[in-house]
Design an enzyme around this catalytic site. Sequence first.
Site, mmCIF file in Angstrom:
data_model
loop_
_atom_site.group_PDB
_atom_site.id
_atom_site.type_symbol
_atom_site.label_atom_id
_atom_site.label_comp_id
_atom_site.label_asym_id
_atom_site.label_seq_id
_atom_site.Cartn_x
_atom_site.Cartn_y
_atom_site.Cartn_z
ATOM 1 N N LYS A 197 0.708 -1.353 0.040
ATOM 2 C CA LYS A 197 0.063 0.179 0.077
ATOM 3 C C LYS A 197 0.840 1.005 -0.080
ATOM 4 O O LYS A 197 0.486 2.161 -0.766
ATOM 5 C CB LYS A 197 -0.789 -0.083 1.069
ATOM 6 N N HIS A 239 -7.628 -33.012 -28.937
ATOM 7 C CA HIS A 239 -8.398 -31.912 -28.671
ATOM 8 C C HIS A 239 -9.474 -32.066 -27.711
ATOM 9 O O HIS A 239 -10.433 -31.684 -27.893
ATOM 10 C CB HIS A 239 -9.080 -31.637 -30.153
#
Length: 538
Positions: free
Chosen positions: A149, A290
Amino acid sequence: MAVVSKKIPAPDNVKIRTALLSVSDKTGIVELAGALASQGVRLLSTGGTHKALSAAGLDVTDVSDITGFPEIMDGRVKTLHPNVHGALLAIRDDQEHVEAMKAHGIEAIDLAVINLYPFEEVRSAGGDYPTTVENIDIGGPAMIRASAKNHAYVTIVVDPSDYPALIEALRTNDGQTGYSFRQQLAAKAYARTAAYDAAISNWFAEALDIEIPRYRTIGGVLREEMRYGENPHQSAGFYVTGENRPGVATARLLQGKQLSYNNINDTDGAFELIGEFAPEQGPTCAIIKHANPCGVATGASLREAYLRALACDSTSAFGGIIALNQLLDGETAEEIVKLFTEVIIAPEVSEEAKAVIAKKPNLRLLETGGLPDPRSRGITAKTVAGGLLVQTRDNGMIEDIDLRVVTTRAPTDRELEDMKFAYKVAKHVKSNAIVYAKDGQTAGIGAGQMSRIDSARIAAIKAEEAAKAMGWSEPMTKGSAVASEAFFPFADGLLSAIAAGATAVIQPGGSMRDQEVIDAANEHGVAMVFTGMRHFRH
């Protein structure tokens, strides 16, 4: 109520005079501390980190000396003190903050090097409840968030891989860090604590059987940055969550180049499918292309299982993923390397198999140490615009279902076994899914069609092509069992399967036209059972 910013501009460069080092992973920490000390940086540290730095001959101050309070409660409380958090959070250019620091004897900390208790590792290793809870870090995340922060003035480093960049920044910038550098590190710090808290909250949800928590977080740690995603114009990364489940995320890469995005996706699907077949039920092989199986089979040996799986669709198997449910032996490996394959994944790999596969250096070989438990709980998630769709893993098992015979003719024992086999495979085929199986071998697989009848037809065509390729007199769909992962909405899909030669059918049931489908089965002397459980899959 929102806090209003004082709009004090952040300084570009900040001199590092005092550094706090508190790490669980001590990789490179002594070297970093030495580099900081050589620049005249004062070192503060805690617990095991303090011991490691002192043992290395470095001049380091224990945090308890600046807090005036000893570590207590087995180290649970050591940095939760104003002399630490005030030193990290103070705005150096704010007069009120400066006066507060002077009044309370708080000296600024310019650099925080912190990493956290190994919660993810303990969770992944299957630690018991008390041990896992004890590895939830409190002070570490608090200091990381405070430092991040206040990145206008504080440099926060949470990853040992960033130590070299920090050392270089200080070396080339007169012991200072630039604002953009601090911003980047702050962003990484918040991502780290977010992933850490996500792992904790998800573990609690699993431990307490909370299926749909009010707040859901998904987080992970970057395992590797990939060359590209599903397509070359997409960027991608592989993140691991710490879940203790054998599979592609926990496997050891024994050989071969980096797995691609598609490799990982397909390999995960392959190994989840093979997990349905316990080793004691016999050698089994699944070949995936696939994200869909193009062949699955059991056999008297693993080599036979592979060859039977390959026979289902040898064309599609080219460049596919091979998953095995038992130790990969040399004989099976000799067969596999005859075909171009992207990945082999198995719970164990023999030395003979390793030697065989080493002749194909680009072939990826993964060893998992076990099979995923298909009954275990967990979650799956996918993104949608503005949200996440999260659901529990599909852990329904055909062995746990009371099958209901709905036709005049009941299935024979052989048909019943083929039904169960086909249904296990259909669970892992993209919907709409149709799977024909005979004698523990897939005969034809139809996947991902918009209508179920098209899936049935495609599966039959695949079976006919396989018969021609193998020189069989007829396709294996003759006398097969057929599985549909969701109900037949009309009788046409069933009739298509019957035309292909299926004599037994397994499906969930639940359609408004179930009776129409049952009547069609009875008319053709086909046995059919309902499972009451569907496995629809996108």
